[in-house]
Design an enzyme around this catalytic site. Sequence first.
Site, PDB file in Angstrom:
ATOM      1  N   SER A   8       0.845  -1.193   0.000  1.00 28.22           N
ATOM      2  CA  SER A   8       0.000   0.000   0.000  1.00 28.22           C
ATOM      3  C   SER A   8       0.882   1.246   0.000  1.00 28.22           C
ATOM      4  CB  SER A   8      -0.889   0.005   1.249  1.00 28.22           C
ATOM      5  OG  SER A   8      -1.386   1.312   1.460  1.00 28.22           O
ATOM      6  N   HIS A  33      -1.288  -1.340  -4.261  1.00 24.43           N
ATOM      7  CA  HIS A  33      -2.536  -0.952  -3.600  1.00 24.43           C
ATOM      8  C   HIS A  33      -2.565   0.559  -3.413  1.00 24.43           C
ATOM      9  CE1 HIS A  33      -6.026  -1.819  -0.962  1.00 24.43           C
ATOM     10  NE2 HIS A  33      -5.572  -0.838  -0.195  1.00 24.43           N
ATOM     11  N   ASP A  35      -4.685   3.752  -1.979  1.00 26.54           N
ATOM     12  CA  ASP A  35      -5.739   4.140  -1.038  1.00 26.54           C
ATOM     13  C   ASP A  35      -6.241   5.543  -1.337  1.00 26.54           C
ATOM     14  OD1 ASP A  35      -5.980   1.877   0.794  1.00 26.54           O
ATOM     15  OD2 ASP A  35      -3.886   2.306   1.278  1.00 26.54           O
ATOM     16  N   MET A  37      -8.832   8.415  -0.381  1.00 27.84           N
ATOM     17  CA  MET A  37      -9.666   8.831   0.758  1.00 27.84           C
ATOM     18  C   MET A  37     -10.180  10.241   0.537  1.00 27.84           C
ATOM     19  SD  MET A  37      -7.441   7.406   3.953  1.00 27.84           S
ATOM     20  CE  MET A  37      -6.652   5.789   3.888  1.00 27.84           C
ATOM     21  N   HIS A  66      -8.379   1.218  -3.961  1.00 27.43           N
ATOM     22  CA  HIS A  66      -9.291   1.069  -2.826  1.00 27.43           C
ATOM     23  C   HIS A  66      -9.944   2.422  -2.559  1.00 27.43           C
ATOM     24  CE1 HIS A  66      -9.557   0.057   1.801  1.00 27.43           C
ATOM     25  NE2 HIS A  66     -10.743   0.194   1.248  1.00 27.43           N
ATOM     26  N   MET A  68     -12.037   4.752  -0.582  1.00 29.75           N
ATOM     27  CA  MET A  68     -12.669   5.039   0.716  1.00 29.75           C
ATOM     28  C   MET A  68     -13.313   6.409   0.589  1.00 29.75           C
ATOM     29  SD  MET A  68      -9.569   3.455   2.919  1.00 29.75           S
ATOM     30  CE  MET A  68      -8.549   3.536   1.456  1.00 29.75           C
ATOM     31  N   MET A 137     -11.619  -5.558   5.661  1.00 30.71           N
ATOM     32  CA  MET A 137     -10.798  -4.600   6.402  1.00 30.71           C
ATOM     33  C   MET A 137     -10.457  -5.181   7.779  1.00 30.71           C
ATOM     34  SD  MET A 137     -10.144  -2.033   4.491  1.00 30.71           S
ATOM     35  CE  MET A 137      -9.176  -1.213   5.773  1.00 30.71           C
ATOM     36  N   ASP A 175      -6.683  -6.128   4.585  1.00 31.69           N
ATOM     37  CA  ASP A 175      -6.069  -4.801   4.556  1.00 31.69           C
ATOM     38  C   ASP A 175      -6.120  -4.185   5.947  1.00 31.69           C
ATOM     39  OD1 ASP A 175      -5.196  -2.259   3.930  1.00 31.69           O
ATOM     40  OD2 ASP A 175      -6.860  -1.771   2.594  1.00 31.69           O
TER      41      ASP A 175
END
Length: 220
Positions: A8, A33, A35, A37, A66, A68, A137, A175
């Site tokens: 990540s 990966h 992330d 957000m 991913h 979020m 998660m 994760d």
Amino acid sequence: MTLQIAPSILAADFGHLADEIRLIETGGADLVHVDVMDGHFVPNLTMGVPVVSALRRLTALPLDVHLMIEEPDRYLEAFVSAGASMISVHAEVCRHLHRTLSRIRELGARASVAVNPATPLATVADAAHLIDNLLVMCVNPGFTGQTFIPESTARVAAARALLTSRGLSASIEVDGGIGPDNAALVVGAGATILVAGASIFHQADRPQAVRDLRAAALGT
Ligand code: DX5
Ligand code: ZN
């Protein structure tokens, strides 16, 4: 199913992202990966579409994005066009999960749904046939370097049982707080993709950290 390691980049040194990618490639990483957000679904802001485009030019590794974010449907096309190979949306924000997952597949990416530690797996059961990957998660999302929630192992086993009972063989990704200390446990429970931030990018020797994680997961 083969085990995949997905470092990540949230835990990477953003001033040297290209070097960080080279290092995890050297270590044999399988996915990158990413992330994303939005400061609403999670209490943090990170990166978006331009970073995915930049990564796409930096590496041939599949980009595991991913999301979020509160309204993932608005951005699916942009992320796939930028080079996402797989997109995870959170079950907690998808009012029409079938529609969202079908759309991701239509766009040509692998469709993945993520569930927070307190979200019942039953929430996604009736959309399981549209899932290429289930992201369990193991921390409450938002930050790298958090501690693995021990109940997550049982949830991975329950997720695998749920898929198997429906004749499905989607990958299961874990994760949050994953490292050599708990990798074998989650893989034994049915996880096939290990996301790892701090246990790779906060180590001095990134390539070796990728190898160590794989070796620990496989007990070799
Ligand atoms: C957490 C993110 C994770 C995080 C993992 O909200 O979704 O991908 O970066 O970092 P570690 O492995 O350090 O928990
Ligand atoms: Zn993540």
